[in-house]
Design a protein around this motif. Structure first.
Motif, PDB file in Angstrom:
ATOM      1  N   ARG A   1     -64.488 -64.296  70.178  1.00 10.39           N
ATOM      2  CA  ARG A   1     -63.209 -63.627  69.987  1.00 10.39           C
ATOM      3  C   ARG A   1     -63.004 -63.258  68.510  1.00 10.39           C
ATOM      4  N   GLU A   2     -63.307 -64.190  67.624  1.00 12.62           N
ATOM      5  CA  GLU A   2     -63.073 -63.942  66.194  1.00 12.62           C
ATOM      6  C   GLU A   2     -63.937 -62.801  65.670  1.00 12.62           C
ATOM      7  N   LYS A   3     -65.205 -62.764  66.100  1.00 13.32           N
ATOM      8  CA  LYS A   3     -66.079 -61.675  65.659  1.00 13.32           C
ATOM      9  C   LYS A   3     -65.579 -60.333  66.179  1.00 13.32           C
ATOM     10  N   TRP A   4     -65.129 -60.325  67.428  1.00 14.86           N
ATOM     11  CA  TRP A   4     -64.599 -59.091  68.025  1.00 14.86           C
ATOM     12  C   TRP A   4     -63.367 -58.626  67.251  1.00 14.86           C
ATOM     13  N   ARG A   5     -62.480 -59.572  66.945  1.00 13.88           N
ATOM     14  CA  ARG A   5     -61.271 -59.246  66.180  1.00 13.88           C
ATOM     15  C   ARG A   5     -61.624 -58.726  64.793  1.00 13.88           C
ATOM     16  N   GLN A   6     -62.595 -59.351  64.155  1.00 11.72           N
ATOM     17  CA  GLN A   6     -63.033 -58.902  62.825  1.00 11.72           C
ATOM     18  C   GLN A   6     -63.548 -57.474  62.896  1.00 11.72           C
ATOM     19  N   ARG A   7     -64.385 -57.214  63.878  1.00 14.95           N
ATOM     20  CA  ARG A   7     -64.999 -55.890  64.013  1.00 14.95           C
ATOM     21  C   ARG A   7     -63.959 -54.820  64.397  1.00 14.95           C
ATOM     22  N   GLU A   8     -63.115 -55.118  65.369  1.00 17.44           N
ATOM     23  CA  GLU A   8     -62.193 -54.122  65.903  1.00 17.44           C
ATOM     24  C   GLU A   8     -60.913 -53.960  65.074  1.00 17.44           C
ATOM     25  N   PHE A   9     -60.416 -55.065  64.528  1.00 13.77           N
ATOM     26  CA  PHE A   9     -59.118 -55.044  63.841  1.00 13.77           C
ATOM     27  C   PHE A   9     -59.212 -55.308  62.350  1.00 13.77           C
ATOM     28  N   ASN A  10     -60.400 -55.628  61.847  1.00 16.03           N
ATOM     29  CA  ASN A  10     -60.584 -55.978  60.442  1.00 16.03           C
ATOM     30  C   ASN A  10     -59.709 -57.182  60.070  1.00 16.03           C
ATOM     31  N   CYS A  11     -59.755 -58.199  60.918  1.00 17.46           N
ATOM     32  CA  CYS A  11     -58.916 -59.390  60.750  1.00 17.46           C
ATOM     33  C   CYS A  11     -59.652 -60.524  60.080  1.00 17.46           C
ATOM     34  N   GLU A  12     -58.890 -61.337  59.409  1.00 11.09           N
ATOM     35  CA  GLU A  12     -59.365 -62.629  58.950  1.00 11.09           C
ATOM     36  C   GLU A  12     -59.042 -63.628  60.066  1.00 11.09           C
ATOM     37  N   PRO A  13     -59.773 -64.736  60.151  1.00 15.62           N
ATOM     38  CA  PRO A  13     -59.511 -65.702  61.227  1.00 15.62           C
ATOM     39  C   PRO A  13     -58.063 -66.204  61.263  1.00 15.62           C
ATOM     40  N   GLU A  14     -57.429 -66.298  60.104  1.00 17.55           N
ATOM     41  CA  GLU A  14     -56.054 -66.832  60.059  1.00 17.55           C
ATOM     42  C   GLU A  14     -54.983 -65.786  60.365  1.00 17.55           C
ATOM     43  N   ASP A  15     -55.361 -64.519  60.492  1.00 18.68           N
ATOM     44  CA  ASP A  15     -54.377 -63.472  60.801  1.00 18.68           C
ATOM     45  C   ASP A  15     -53.804 -63.645  62.206  1.00 18.68           C
ATOM     46  N   PHE A  16     -52.494 -63.542  62.308  1.00 10.40           N
ATOM     47  CA  PHE A  16     -51.832 -63.497  63.606  1.00 10.40           C
ATOM     48  C   PHE A  16     -51.776 -62.021  63.999  1.00 10.40           C
ATOM     49  N   VAL A  17     -52.257 -61.689  65.194  1.00  8.74           N
ATOM     50  CA  VAL A  17     -52.358 -60.288  65.596  1.00  8.74           C
ATOM     51  C   VAL A  17     -51.330 -59.956  66.674  1.00  8.74           C
ATOM     52  N   PHE A  18     -50.393 -59.077  66.305  1.00 11.06           N
ATOM     53  CA  PHE A  18     -49.458 -58.505  67.264  1.00 11.06           C
ATOM     54  C   PHE A  18     -50.094 -57.226  67.793  1.00 11.06           C
ATOM     55  N   GLY A  19     -49.856 -56.919  69.045  1.00  7.96           N
ATOM     56  CA  GLY A  19     -50.418 -55.698  69.593  1.00  7.96           C
ATOM     57  C   GLY A  19     -49.469 -55.041  70.570  1.00  7.96           C
ATOM     58  N   THR A  20     -49.658 -53.746  70.745  1.00  5.69           N
ATOM     59  CA  THR A  20     -48.937 -53.011  71.769  1.00  5.69           C
ATOM     60  C   THR A  20     -49.866 -51.962  72.342  1.00  5.69           C
ATOM     61  N   ILE A  21     -49.628 -51.631  73.594  1.00  8.92           N
ATOM     62  CA  ILE A  21     -50.379 -50.587  74.289  1.00  8.92           C
ATOM     63  C   ILE A  21     -49.335 -49.618  74.799  1.00  8.92           C
ATOM     64  N   SER A  22     -49.418 -48.369  74.328  1.00  8.39           N
ATOM     65  CA  SER A  22     -48.292 -47.475  74.560  1.00  8.39           C
ATOM     66  C   SER A  22     -48.667 -46.020  74.310  1.00  8.39           C
ATOM     67  N   ARG A  23     -47.958 -45.135  74.984  1.00  8.49           N
ATOM     68  CA  ARG A  23     -48.007 -43.744  74.560  1.00  8.49           C
ATOM     69  C   ARG A  23     -47.189 -43.677  73.269  1.00  8.49           C
ATOM     70  N   LEU A  24     -47.618 -42.878  72.332  1.00 10.77           N
ATOM     71  CA  LEU A  24     -46.907 -42.774  71.052  1.00 10.77           C
ATOM     72  C   LEU A  24     -45.888 -41.644  71.165  1.00 10.77           C
ATOM     73  N   VAL A  25     -44.770 -41.979  71.807  1.00  9.83           N
ATOM     74  CA  VAL A  25     -43.686 -41.034  72.082  1.00  9.83           C
ATOM     75  C   VAL A  25     -42.357 -41.701  71.750  1.00  9.83           C
ATOM     76  N   PRO A  26     -41.288 -40.910  71.532  1.00  8.89           N
ATOM     77  CA  PRO A  26     -40.002 -41.495  71.130  1.00  8.89           C
ATOM     78  C   PRO A  26     -39.484 -42.593  72.054  1.00  8.89           C
ATOM     79  N   GLN A  27     -39.667 -42.471  73.350  1.00  8.11           N
ATOM     80  CA  GLN A  27     -39.193 -43.467  74.313  1.00  8.11           C
ATOM     81  C   GLN A  27     -39.690 -44.870  73.985  1.00  8.11           C
ATOM     82  N   LYS A  28     -40.874 -44.972  73.400  1.00  8.57           N
ATOM     83  CA  LYS A  28     -41.493 -46.281  73.150  1.00  8.57           C
ATOM     84  C   LYS A  28     -40.955 -46.962  71.898  1.00  8.57           C
TER      85      LYS A  28
END
Length: 176
Positions: free
Chosen positions: A1-28
């Motif tokens: 998981r940590e390697k995937w996060r590093q590769r995909e999100f450029n995260c450090e192990p201690e980073d707390f990652v918030f995420g959203t999956i959404s259309r980028l439109v005003p409603q969201k």
């Protein structure tokens, strides 16, 4: 998981990652999410991952730049690896002004991801205060508070996640 996060999100192990999956439109109402994230990112090592695309992408990227968050907020565009993304984030956030069904909430519940969601329309039919941290629609202050509470109260967060998994299985017939 940590390697995937590093590769995909450029995260450090201690980073707390918030995420959203959404259309980028005003409603969201992703401006509310970005503004709340901007405030907590000054106090907590964290990242924000935004999955999806839409007419507001340029506007949202400009907002991120104006808040000097380019290294902390990542726009991933449309993705097909949603289950992997959900397992890689620490919390799912839905800031929509209104939703039809909110299918992504069912996916987050089934994936056992802690949820923070706006209290409105169909969102309330899928999640409630027992399984998610809820905030009033478009309230940057309440969303910021919920984000901090989720991080600072891991035992309660774990209990919400457990109740959420049961809720999605019993009420919606969704398994992880």
């Amino acid at each position: 998981r940590e390697k995937w996060r590093q590769r995909e999100f450029n995260c450090e192990p201690e980073d707390f990652v918030f995420g959203t999956i959404s259309r980028l439109v005003p409603q969201k109402d992703l401006q509310t999410l970005i503004n709340a994230f901007s405030k907590i990112s000054k106090e907590i090592m964290c990242k924000l991952v935004i999955v999806g695309d839409g007419v507001q992408r340029n506007e949202l990227e400009k907002l991120v730049k104006s808040l000097n968050l380019e290294s902390k907020v990542h726009f991933l565009g449309k993705r097909r690896d949603i289950p992997e993304l959900l397992h890689a984030i620490d919390a799912f956030t839905l800031s929509s002004k209104y939703e039809g069904l909110g299918l992504v909430l069912l996916e987050a519940l089934a994936s056992e991801v802690p949820i923070i969601a706006a209290r409105n329309s169909a969102i309330k039919e899928i999640v409630n205060d027992d399984v998610a941290l809820m905030f009033e629609t478009s309230s940057v202050i309440q969303l910021e508070t919920a984000m901090k509470e989720l991080i600072n109260n891991p035992a309660e967060t774990k209990q919400r996640v457990s109740r959420g998994k049961i809720r999605v299985q019993q009420n919606f017939g969704v398994d992880s």
